[in-house]
Design a protein around this motif. Structure first.
Motif, PDB file in Angstrom:
ATOM      1  N   ARG A  60      53.062  90.294 -91.109  1.00 20.50           N
ATOM      2  CA  ARG A  60      54.043  89.513 -90.363  1.00 20.50           C
ATOM      3  C   ARG A  60      55.331  90.312 -90.164  1.00 20.50           C
ATOM      4  O   ARG A  60      55.949  90.257 -89.102  1.00 20.50           O
ATOM      5  CB  ARG A  60      54.340  88.203 -91.079  1.00 20.50           C
ATOM      6  CG  ARG A  60      53.362  87.110 -90.678  1.00 20.50           C
ATOM      7  CD  ARG A  60      53.714  85.780 -91.308  1.00 20.50           C
ATOM      8  NE  ARG A  60      52.701  85.585 -92.359  1.00 20.50           N
ATOM      9  CZ  ARG A  60      52.943  85.442 -93.652  1.00 20.50           C
ATOM     10  NH1 ARG A  60      54.161  85.395 -94.097  1.00 20.50           N
ATOM     11  NH2 ARG A  60      51.970  85.310 -94.498  1.00 20.50           N
ATOM     12  N   SER A  61      55.716  91.068 -91.194  1.00 26.62           N
ATOM     13  CA  SER A  61      56.916  91.907 -91.097  1.00 26.62           C
ATOM     14  C   SER A  61      56.744  92.953 -89.996  1.00 26.62           C
ATOM     15  O   SER A  61      57.651  93.204 -89.200  1.00 26.62           O
ATOM     16  CB  SER A  61      57.182  92.582 -92.432  1.00 26.62           C
ATOM     17  OG  SER A  61      58.213  93.518 -92.314  1.00 26.62           O
ATOM     18  N   TYR A  62      55.564  93.555 -89.937  1.00 23.01           N
ATOM     19  CA  TYR A  62      55.291  94.534 -88.885  1.00 23.01           C
ATOM     20  C   TYR A  62      55.350  93.881 -87.513  1.00 23.01           C
ATOM     21  O   TYR A  62      55.923  94.425 -86.574  1.00 23.01           O
ATOM     22  CB  TYR A  62      53.941  95.207 -89.096  1.00 23.01           C
ATOM     23  CG  TYR A  62      53.529  96.024 -87.913  1.00 23.01           C
ATOM     24  CD1 TYR A  62      54.114  97.270 -87.685  1.00 23.01           C
ATOM     25  CD2 TYR A  62      52.610  95.554 -86.986  1.00 23.01           C
ATOM     26  CE1 TYR A  62      53.776  98.024 -86.577  1.00 23.01           C
ATOM     27  CE2 TYR A  62      52.272  96.294 -85.878  1.00 23.01           C
ATOM     28  CZ  TYR A  62      52.856  97.527 -85.680  1.00 23.01           C
ATOM     29  OH  TYR A  62      52.533  98.259 -84.580  1.00 23.01           O
ATOM     30  N   TYR A  63      54.733  92.708 -87.379  1.00 24.54           N
ATOM     31  CA  TYR A  63      54.750  92.013 -86.095  1.00 24.54           C
ATOM     32  C   TYR A  63      56.181  91.719 -85.633  1.00 24.54           C
ATOM     33  O   TYR A  63      56.504  91.831 -84.465  1.00 24.54           O
ATOM     34  CB  TYR A  63      53.964  90.715 -86.169  1.00 24.54           C
ATOM     35  CG  TYR A  63      52.467  90.878 -86.237  1.00 24.54           C
ATOM     36  CD1 TYR A  63      51.825  92.038 -85.822  1.00 24.54           C
ATOM     37  CD2 TYR A  63      51.666  89.867 -86.749  1.00 24.54           C
ATOM     38  CE1 TYR A  63      50.479  92.192 -85.885  1.00 24.54           C
ATOM     39  CE2 TYR A  63      50.295  90.001 -86.810  1.00 24.54           C
ATOM     40  CZ  TYR A  63      49.700  91.164 -86.383  1.00 24.54           C
ATOM     41  OH  TYR A  63      48.352  91.311 -86.444  1.00 24.54           O
ATOM     42  N   ASN A  64      57.045  91.354 -86.563  1.00 20.32           N
ATOM     43  CA  ASN A  64      58.431  91.062 -86.216  1.00 20.32           C
ATOM     44  C   ASN A  64      59.166  92.316 -85.737  1.00 20.32           C
ATOM     45  O   ASN A  64      59.993  92.248 -84.838  1.00 20.32           O
ATOM     46  CB  ASN A  64      59.164  90.439 -87.402  1.00 20.32           C
ATOM     47  CG  ASN A  64      58.741  89.016 -87.636  1.00 20.32           C
ATOM     48  OD1 ASN A  64      58.325  88.322 -86.710  1.00 20.32           O
ATOM     49  ND2 ASN A  64      58.829  88.573 -88.872  1.00 20.32           N
ATOM     50  N   THR A  65      58.885  93.468 -86.351  1.00 18.84           N
ATOM     51  CA  THR A  65      59.547  94.700 -85.926  1.00 18.84           C
ATOM     52  C   THR A  65      58.973  95.243 -84.623  1.00 18.84           C
ATOM     53  O   THR A  65      59.637  95.979 -83.917  1.00 18.84           O
ATOM     54  CB  THR A  65      59.446  95.799 -87.010  1.00 18.84           C
ATOM     55  OG1 THR A  65      58.079  96.091 -87.249  1.00 18.84           O
ATOM     56  CG2 THR A  65      60.116  95.352 -88.295  1.00 18.84           C
ATOM     57  N   ALA A  66      57.742  94.870 -84.299  1.00 20.08           N
ATOM     58  CA  ALA A  66      57.092  95.399 -83.096  1.00 20.08           C
ATOM     59  C   ALA A  66      57.345  94.545 -81.857  1.00 20.08           C
ATOM     60  O   ALA A  66      56.926  94.913 -80.768  1.00 20.08           O
ATOM     61  CB  ALA A  66      55.582  95.519 -83.333  1.00 20.08           C
ATOM     62  N   LYS A  67      58.024  93.424 -82.006  1.00 17.73           N
ATOM     63  CA  LYS A  67      58.292  92.570 -80.853  1.00 17.73           C
ATOM     64  C   LYS A  67      59.191  93.291 -79.856  1.00 17.73           C
ATOM     65  O   LYS A  67      60.098  94.008 -80.234  1.00 17.73           O
ATOM     66  CB  LYS A  67      58.986  91.278 -81.284  1.00 17.73           C
ATOM     67  CG  LYS A  67      58.054  90.302 -81.940  1.00 17.73           C
ATOM     68  CD  LYS A  67      58.786  89.027 -82.270  1.00 17.73           C
ATOM     69  CE  LYS A  67      57.854  88.037 -82.938  1.00 17.73           C
ATOM     70  NZ  LYS A  67      58.570  86.813 -83.311  1.00 17.73           N
ATOM     71  N   VAL A  68      58.919  93.053 -78.593  1.00 15.49           N
ATOM     72  CA  VAL A  68      59.709  93.701 -77.542  1.00 15.49           C
ATOM     73  C   VAL A  68      60.746  92.748 -77.011  1.00 15.49           C
ATOM     74  O   VAL A  68      60.554  91.603 -76.833  1.00 15.49           O
ATOM     75  CB  VAL A  68      58.798  94.177 -76.394  1.00 15.49           C
ATOM     76  CG1 VAL A  68      59.594  94.770 -75.273  1.00 15.49           C
ATOM     77  CG2 VAL A  68      57.794  95.160 -76.937  1.00 15.49           C
TER      78      VAL A  68
END
Length: 68
Positions: A60-68
């Motif tokens: 989830r942390s990765y998904y949050n940082t990868a949001k555009v």
């Protein structure tokens, strides 16, 4: 003039045959490589086999940082 047309067609035919031969050779090599695959190696005795995808905190942390 007729001679020039004939030589152009001859070159085209040569290139056509060379291209088709190369494609056929590539297909034959690929088919041979696939057929050598050992089907026993596909089966594994992994204990984690039934878990599947799990969304954990670090995912989830990765998904949050990868949001555009």
């Amino acid at each position: 003039m007729k001679n020039q047309t004939k030589s152009k067609l001859s070159r085209r035919n040569f290139l056509l045959v060379a291209g088709a031969g190369g494609a056929a050779a590539a297909t034959a090599i690929a088919a041979r490589a696939i057929s050598k695959e050992d089907p026993k190696a596909v089966a594994t005795s992994d204990k984690r086999q039934g878990k599947g995808y799990q969304e954990t905190a670090h995912v989830r942390s990765y998904y949050n940082t990868a949001k555009v």
